[in-house]
Design a protein around this motif. Structure first.
Motif, PDB file in Angstrom:
ATOM      1  N   ALA A 159      -2.731   9.071  -7.007  1.00  0.00           N
ATOM      2  CA  ALA A 159      -1.887   8.150  -7.783  1.00  0.00           C
ATOM      3  C   ALA A 159      -0.422   8.284  -7.358  1.00  0.00           C
ATOM      4  O   ALA A 159       0.296   7.288  -7.211  1.00  0.00           O
ATOM      5  N   TYR A 160       0.009   9.539  -7.156  1.00  0.00           N
ATOM      6  CA  TYR A 160       1.379   9.770  -6.696  1.00  0.00           C
ATOM      7  C   TYR A 160       1.565   9.201  -5.294  1.00  0.00           C
ATOM      8  O   TYR A 160       2.595   8.589  -4.982  1.00  0.00           O
ATOM      9  N   ASN A 161       0.582   9.376  -4.422  1.00  0.00           N
ATOM     10  CA  ASN A 161       0.659   8.867  -3.057  1.00  0.00           C
ATOM     11  C   ASN A 161       0.764   7.338  -3.027  1.00  0.00           C
ATOM     12  O   ASN A 161       1.437   6.776  -2.165  1.00  0.00           O
ATOM     13  N   LEU A 162       0.092   6.683  -3.971  1.00  0.00           N
ATOM     14  CA  LEU A 162       0.187   5.222  -4.055  1.00  0.00           C
ATOM     15  C   LEU A 162       1.612   4.799  -4.370  1.00  0.00           C
ATOM     16  O   LEU A 162       2.159   3.892  -3.738  1.00  0.00           O
ATOM     17  N   THR A 163       2.230   5.484  -5.338  1.00  0.00           N
ATOM     18  CA  THR A 163       3.618   5.195  -5.697  1.00  0.00           C
ATOM     19  C   THR A 163       4.556   5.497  -4.530  1.00  0.00           C
ATOM     20  O   THR A 163       5.470   4.718  -4.224  1.00  0.00           O
ATOM     21  N   LEU A 164       4.326   6.632  -3.860  1.00  0.00           N
ATOM     22  CA  LEU A 164       5.152   7.026  -2.719  1.00  0.00           C
ATOM     23  C   LEU A 164       5.048   6.000  -1.587  1.00  0.00           C
ATOM     24  O   LEU A 164       6.053   5.623  -0.973  1.00  0.00           O
ATOM     25  N   SER A 165       3.838   5.540  -1.330  1.00  0.00           N
ATOM     26  CA  SER A 165       3.659   4.560  -0.254  1.00  0.00           C
ATOM     27  C   SER A 165       4.362   3.244  -0.579  1.00  0.00           C
ATOM     28  O   SER A 165       4.905   2.587   0.310  1.00  0.00           O
ATOM     29  N   GLN A 166       4.386   2.874  -1.854  1.00  0.00           N
ATOM     30  CA  GLN A 166       5.094   1.656  -2.248  1.00  0.00           C
ATOM     31  C   GLN A 166       6.604   1.839  -2.058  1.00  0.00           C
ATOM     32  O   GLN A 166       7.294   0.932  -1.603  1.00  0.00           O
ATOM     33  N   ASP A 191      15.985 -12.967   5.073  1.00  0.00           N
ATOM     34  CA  ASP A 191      15.782 -13.546   3.742  1.00  0.00           C
ATOM     35  C   ASP A 191      14.636 -12.833   3.027  1.00  0.00           C
ATOM     36  O   ASP A 191      13.549 -12.652   3.589  1.00  0.00           O
ATOM     37  N   ALA A 192      14.873 -12.437   1.776  1.00  0.00           N
ATOM     38  CA  ALA A 192      13.882 -11.675   1.002  1.00  0.00           C
ATOM     39  C   ALA A 192      12.571 -12.427   0.826  1.00  0.00           C
ATOM     40  O   ALA A 192      11.504 -11.804   0.696  1.00  0.00           O
ATOM     41  N   SER A 193      12.606 -13.754   0.864  1.00  0.00           N
ATOM     42  CA  SER A 193      11.381 -14.533   0.684  1.00  0.00           C
ATOM     43  C   SER A 193      10.432 -14.389   1.881  1.00  0.00           C
ATOM     44  O   SER A 193       9.259 -14.724   1.792  1.00  0.00           O
ATOM     45  N   ARG A 194      10.934 -13.861   2.992  1.00  0.00           N
ATOM     46  CA  ARG A 194      10.119 -13.707   4.197  1.00  0.00           C
ATOM     47  C   ARG A 194       9.559 -12.289   4.347  1.00  0.00           C
ATOM     48  O   ARG A 194       8.877 -11.992   5.313  1.00  0.00           O
ATOM     49  N   VAL A 195       9.869 -11.417   3.367  1.00  0.00           N
ATOM     50  CA  VAL A 195       9.473 -10.005   3.466  1.00  0.00           C
ATOM     51  C   VAL A 195       8.647  -9.623   2.239  1.00  0.00           C
ATOM     52  O   VAL A 195       9.074  -9.811   1.107  1.00  0.00           O
ATOM     53  N   ASP A 196       7.458  -9.087   2.484  1.00  0.00           N
ATOM     54  CA  ASP A 196       6.576  -8.634   1.409  1.00  0.00           C
ATOM     55  C   ASP A 196       6.291  -7.150   1.629  1.00  0.00           C
ATOM     56  O   ASP A 196       6.146  -6.711   2.768  1.00  0.00           O
ATOM     57  N   ALA A 197       6.236  -6.358   0.564  1.00  0.00           N
ATOM     58  CA  ALA A 197       6.002  -4.913   0.665  1.00  0.00           C
ATOM     59  C   ALA A 197       4.800  -4.516  -0.184  1.00  0.00           C
ATOM     60  O   ALA A 197       4.733  -4.849  -1.365  1.00  0.00           O
ATOM     61  N   ILE A 198       3.848  -3.798   0.411  1.00  0.00           N
ATOM     62  CA  ILE A 198       2.635  -3.367  -0.283  1.00  0.00           C
ATOM     63  C   ILE A 198       2.395  -1.882   0.014  1.00  0.00           C
ATOM     64  O   ILE A 198       2.438  -1.463   1.170  1.00  0.00           O
ATOM     65  N   GLY A 199       2.117  -1.103  -1.024  1.00  0.00           N
ATOM     66  CA  GLY A 199       1.776   0.303  -0.853  1.00  0.00           C
ATOM     67  C   GLY A 199       0.266   0.507  -0.922  1.00  0.00           C
ATOM     68  O   GLY A 199      -0.388   0.002  -1.831  1.00  0.00           O
ATOM     69  N   TYR A 200      -0.291   1.239   0.039  1.00  0.00           N
ATOM     70  CA  TYR A 200      -1.737   1.492   0.092  1.00  0.00           C
ATOM     71  C   TYR A 200      -2.091   2.936  -0.242  1.00  0.00           C
ATOM     72  O   TYR A 200      -3.263   3.298  -0.206  1.00  0.00           O
ATOM     73  N   GLY A 201      -1.100   3.769  -0.537  1.00  0.00           N
ATOM     74  CA  GLY A 201      -1.388   5.166  -0.828  1.00  0.00           C
ATOM     75  C   GLY A 201      -2.006   5.858   0.361  1.00  0.00           C
ATOM     76  O   GLY A 201      -1.594   5.658   1.502  1.00  0.00           O
ATOM     77  N   ASP A 202      -3.051   6.663   0.089  1.00  0.00           N
ATOM     78  CA  ASP A 202      -3.724   7.393   1.172  1.00  0.00           C
ATOM     79  C   ASP A 202      -5.080   6.776   1.516  1.00  0.00           C
ATOM     80  O   ASP A 202      -5.948   7.426   2.094  1.00  0.00           O
ATOM     81  N   THR A 203      -5.261   5.495   1.160  1.00  0.00           N
ATOM     82  CA  THR A 203      -6.572   4.854   1.315  1.00  0.00           C
ATOM     83  C   THR A 203      -6.863   4.348   2.724  1.00  0.00           C
ATOM     84  O   THR A 203      -8.013   4.054   3.054  1.00  0.00           O
ATOM     85  N   VAL A 204      -5.834   4.201   3.570  1.00  0.00           N
ATOM     86  CA  VAL A 204      -6.044   3.674   4.929  1.00  0.00           C
ATOM     87  C   VAL A 204      -5.406   4.627   5.948  1.00  0.00           C
ATOM     88  O   VAL A 204      -4.404   4.303   6.568  1.00  0.00           O
ATOM     89  N   PRO A 205      -5.994   5.801   6.136  1.00  0.00           N
ATOM     90  CA  PRO A 205      -5.390   6.761   7.080  1.00  0.00           C
ATOM     91  C   PRO A 205      -5.622   6.353   8.533  1.00  0.00           C
ATOM     92  O   PRO A 205      -6.634   5.731   8.855  1.00  0.00           O
TER      93      PRO A 205
END
Length: 197
Positions: free
Chosen positions: A122-129, A146-160
């Motif tokens: 759970a902490y790793n998910l927050t850290l990855s975000q 432009d911020a509308s062209r940039v998206d940020a997603i955290g995956y945690g440790d699920t995709v090593p």
């Protein structure tokens, strides 16, 4: 049979020789420019697009044809353990991505944050975000994307990248990947013997 054929041939040739020979004028005026000044295969008399890019595929008017291209740009930014702070060395990579985005105005980017399997999931998910957000924020604030062209997603440790339980594996898994894709138009080039794709 062969002798009769030969006599017939001689009579036919003799009949043609009695006609007079008509000569043409010495010169005829050239009405149109027939040179291909930009080497695109279309003469100047028909050219509607001067100075075509050499090697471009053109239509009958000498105008280049466009094609839509999809391209991807991959960026790999790594982080120290339990950190979402960008290292100064990462800014050169971000600049390359920003240049690509500035060049391809219709493209957008997805920033993917990842963590190693050390610690609480759970902490790793927050850290990855937080890591993904740090890269996205740098693109927007430091490189004027432009911020509308940039998206940020955290995956945690699920995709090593590496499933091993080693320091090297943990190091490479603490990362942000940026996948940029978008369509843009470019001049279609003619096929040559050197064309790869």
């Amino acid at each position: 049979m062969k002798k009769g054929f030969t006599i017939l041939s001689v009579l036919l040739l003799a009949g043609c020789s009695s006609q007079g020979i008509v000569t043409m004028q010495d010169t005829s005026p050239q009405v149109n420019e027939l040179r291909d000044l930009d080497y695109d295969g279309v003469i100047k008399a028909r050219e509607k697009c001067d100075e075509t890019l050499r090697g471009a595929a053109v239509d009958n008017d000498g105008c280049p044809q466009d094609k839509t291209v999809k391209q991807s740009f991959r960026l790999n930014v790594t982080f120290p353990n339990d950190s979402s702070e960008l290292r100064p060395s990462n800014y050169a990579k971000l600049e390359q991505l920003a240049d690509f985005l500035n060049d391809q105005k219709n493209a957008s980017v997805t920033i993917e944050g990842h963590a190693s399997k050390v610690g609480n999931p759970a902490y790793n998910l927050t850290l990855s975000q937080r890591r993904a957000d740090a890269v996205a924020k740098a693109l927007v604030n430091d490189f004027d994307i432009d911020a509308s062209r940039v998206d940020a997603i955290g995956y945690g440790d699920t995709v090593p990248l590496n499933d091993e339980d080693s320091e090297y594996a943990h190091d490479v898994n603490r990362r942000v990947m940026a996948t940029l894709s978008g369509s843009y138009s470019t001049t279609d080039m003619r096929w040559t013997i050197f064309t790869v794709n």
